[in-house]
Design an enzyme around this catalytic site. Structure first.
Site, PDB file in Angstrom:
ATOM      1  N   ASN A  92       5.931   0.717   7.829  1.00 55.39           N
ATOM      2  CA  ASN A  92       6.340   1.510   7.012  1.00 55.39           C
ATOM      3  C   ASN A  92       7.711   1.852   6.654  1.00 55.39           C
ATOM      4  O   ASN A  92       8.667   2.119   6.768  1.00 55.39           O
ATOM      5  CB  ASN A  92       5.946   2.860   8.184  1.00 55.39           C
ATOM      6  CG  ASN A  92       3.743   3.153   8.798  1.00 55.39           C
ATOM      7  OD1 ASN A  92       3.647   2.022   8.198  1.00 55.39           O
ATOM      8  ND2 ASN A  92       4.379   3.688   9.705  1.00 55.39           N
ATOM      9  N   VAL A  93       7.172   2.581   5.128  1.00 54.33           N
ATOM     10  CA  VAL A  93       8.457   2.794   4.421  1.00 54.33           C
ATOM     11  C   VAL A  93       8.711   4.743   4.298  1.00 54.33           C
ATOM     12  O   VAL A  93       9.665   5.745   3.877  1.00 54.33           O
ATOM     13  CB  VAL A  93       8.259   2.196   2.533  1.00 54.33           C
ATOM     14  CG1 VAL A  93       7.956   1.462   2.848  1.00 54.33           C
ATOM     15  CG2 VAL A  93       6.647   3.644   2.164  1.00 54.33           C
ATOM     16  N   ASP A  94       7.978   5.118   5.043  1.00 53.03           N
ATOM     17  CA  ASP A  94       8.138   6.705   5.770  1.00 53.03           C
ATOM     18  C   ASP A  94       9.115   7.576   6.699  1.00 53.03           C
ATOM     19  O   ASP A  94       9.633   5.654   7.396  1.00 53.03           O
ATOM     20  CB  ASP A  94       6.816   8.052   5.814  1.00 53.03           C
ATOM     21  CG  ASP A  94       5.771   6.958   6.768  1.00 53.03           C
ATOM     22  OD1 ASP A  94       6.310   7.240   7.753  1.00 53.03           O
ATOM     23  OD2 ASP A  94       4.825   6.921   7.137  1.00 53.03           O
ATOM     24  N   HIS A 109      10.576  -2.979   5.648  1.00 48.52           N
ATOM     25  CA  HIS A 109       9.946  -3.042   4.323  1.00 48.52           C
ATOM     26  C   HIS A 109      10.911  -1.794   3.199  1.00 48.52           C
ATOM     27  O   HIS A 109      10.052  -1.895   2.201  1.00 48.52           O
ATOM     28  CB  HIS A 109       8.228  -2.104   4.512  1.00 48.52           C
ATOM     29  CG  HIS A 109       7.616  -3.928   4.690  1.00 48.52           C
ATOM     30  ND1 HIS A 109       6.134  -3.626   5.128  1.00 48.52           N
ATOM     31  CD2 HIS A 109       8.206  -5.343   4.938  1.00 48.52           C
ATOM     32  CE1 HIS A 109       5.900  -5.346   6.084  1.00 48.52           C
ATOM     33  NE2 HIS A 109       6.344  -6.076   5.443  1.00 48.52           N
ATOM     34  N   CYS A 117      20.351   0.052  -6.165  1.00 51.71           N
ATOM     35  CA  CYS A 117      21.028   0.198  -7.574  1.00 51.71           C
ATOM     36  C   CYS A 117      21.142  -1.346  -7.923  1.00 51.71           C
ATOM     37  O   CYS A 117      21.670  -2.400  -7.037  1.00 51.71           O
ATOM     38  CB  CYS A 117      22.652   0.455  -7.560  1.00 51.71           C
ATOM     39  SG  CYS A 117      23.152   0.100  -9.115  1.00 51.71           S
ATOM     40  N   CYS A 139      28.569   2.897  -8.161  1.00 53.12           N
ATOM     41  CA  CYS A 139      28.580   2.587  -9.272  1.00 53.12           C
ATOM     42  C   CYS A 139      28.564   3.687 -10.482  1.00 53.12           C
ATOM     43  O   CYS A 139      29.484   2.562 -11.795  1.00 53.12           O
ATOM     44  CB  CYS A 139      28.654   1.355  -9.788  1.00 53.12           C
ATOM     45  SG  CYS A 139      26.606   1.023 -10.276  1.00 53.12           S
ATOM     46  N   THR A 177      -1.250  -1.840  13.383  1.00 56.23           N
ATOM     47  CA  THR A 177      -1.301  -2.836  11.914  1.00 56.23           C
ATOM     48  C   THR A 177      -2.409  -3.805  12.110  1.00 56.23           C
ATOM     49  O   THR A 177      -3.365  -3.426  13.151  1.00 56.23           O
ATOM     50  CB  THR A 177      -0.125  -3.946  12.714  1.00 56.23           C
ATOM     51  OG1 THR A 177      -0.247  -4.748  14.193  1.00 56.23           O
ATOM     52  CG2 THR A 177       1.199  -3.190  13.012  1.00 56.23           C
ATOM     53  N   ASN A 202      -4.527  -0.300  18.579  1.00 56.46           N
ATOM     54  CA  ASN A 202      -5.483  -0.457  16.964  1.00 56.46           C
ATOM     55  C   ASN A 202      -6.574   0.205  17.168  1.00 56.46           C
ATOM     56  O   ASN A 202      -7.168   0.621  17.918  1.00 56.46           O
ATOM     57  CB  ASN A 202      -5.491  -1.468  16.436  1.00 56.46           C
ATOM     58  CG  ASN A 202      -5.078  -1.427  15.489  1.00 56.46           C
ATOM     59  OD1 ASN A 202      -5.136  -0.783  14.604  1.00 56.46           O
ATOM     60  ND2 ASN A 202      -4.469  -2.499  14.262  1.00 56.46           N
TER      61      ASN A 202
END
Length: 238
Positions: A92-94, A109, A117, A139, A177, A202
Site C-alpha cells: 500500500n502507498v498510504d 511500492h 525528482c 536541486c 492481498t 483475507n
C-alpha cells in the site's frame, strides 16, 4: 508458538479498504474510474503527466479523510511488543501503518507522501499537489517531481532487504492481498522454502492460498487483532 522469533508480514489493499481507501482495481477493472494503464505506468506519465499527477494528488489529499483501522492498530501493537525481528512489508502507498504507530514498515511500492525528482534522483517528503510543477527542494529544478510510486514495469523498492528478512523468517503472514501481483505473490513460496510457517488472512481465498499452511477468511479488522493477541499471549520470541 515459542519457536517463532522472526516474522515478516505482507499487507495489501484489503487491510486499508476497511478504512475507506479504494482497492487497487475494482470488479470493473478500473482504479477509481481510470484504466490502470492510464495512471500507473511510466508510459502514461510521459503521455499525459497532468492526468497522472492529478490522479495521485487526489489520492494524496484523500488520506486526510481516512484513519487507521483495528488491523493497522493491532500490527502497530505487535511492532511495539514483539521482541524478535519484525518487518511489515506493505504494497500500500498510504501512511496508515505509520499513523497507527508502526515503525518497522517497508513500502515496496512507494508512498503517496513522497515525491521523486527526475532531475536529481532524490526522494523528498511531500504532502501538497504535484500538478503545478513545484520546485525540488534538493536541486532547485521545477516541474521534474513525480509521485514516488512504483508503477507497472518498474522494480519494487528494497527487494534485497525483503529477501533477507524472508530468508530469516520463522513465520510469514499475508493480510489482505490478492496473491496475483508479483514479486509479492511469490513471498509465501520463498518463506516455505526456508522452512517458515505461513498464514494468510483475507476476505476470500486468494490465488496464493494453496501455498499457505493456514488460511483464515474474514475482515482484517477482526482477524488481525485476534491473531496478534494469540501470538503475544503464546510467547514466541525468547
Amino acid at each position: 508458538m515459542r519457536d517463532i522469533r522472526n516474522i515478516v508480514v505482507l499487507t495489501g489493499a484489503g487491510i486499508s479498504a476497511e478504512s475507506g481507501v479504494a482497492t487497487f482495481r475494482g470488479p470493473d477493472g478500473l482504479w477509481e474510474g481510470h484504466r490502470v494503464e492510464d495512471v500507473a505506468t511510466p508510459e502514461a506519465f510521459e503521455r499525459d503527466p497532468a492526468l497522472v499527477q492529478g490522479f495521485y494528488d487526489a489520492r494524496r489529499a484523500k488520506l486526510g479523510t481516512v484513519e487507521p483501522n483495528a488491523a493497522h492498530e493491532a500490527l502497530a501493537r505487535l511492532d511495539v511488543e514483539w521482541p524478535g525481528e519484525l518487518l511489515i512489508v506493505t504494497q500500500n502507498v498510504d501512511d496508515l501503518h505509520e499513523r497507527a504507530g508502526a515503525k518497522r514498515v517497508l513500502h515496496m511500492h512507494g508512498e503517496l507522501k513522497s515525491a521523486w525528482c527526475l532531475a536529481c534522483d532524490g526522494r523528498i517528503p511531500w504532502e501538497q499537489t504535484l500538478a503545478d510543477g513545484p520546485t525540488c527542494a534538493a536541486c532547485g529544478e521545477s516541474g521534474r517531481l513525480r509521485p514516488d510510486i512504483v508503477w507497472f514495469g518498474e522494480i519494487p523498492y528494497r527487494m534485497d532487504e525483503i529477501d533477507e528478512a524472508l530468508g530469516r523468517a520463522d513465520l510469514f503472514v499475508s493480510i489482505g492481498t490478492s496473491g496475483a501481483v508479483y514479486p509479492a505473490a511469490g513471498f509465501v513460496q520463498t518463506a516455505r522454502y526456508v522452512g517458515a510457517r505461513t498464514l494468510e488472512m483475507n476476505l476470500e481465498p486468494s490465488q496464493a492460498s494453496p501455498f499457505f499452511d493456514e488460511s483464515r477468511m474474514g475482515r482484517a479488522g477482526e482477524l488481525v487483532p485476534a491473531w496478534v493477541d494469540e501470538l503475544l499471549s503464546g510467547g514466541g520470541a525468547e
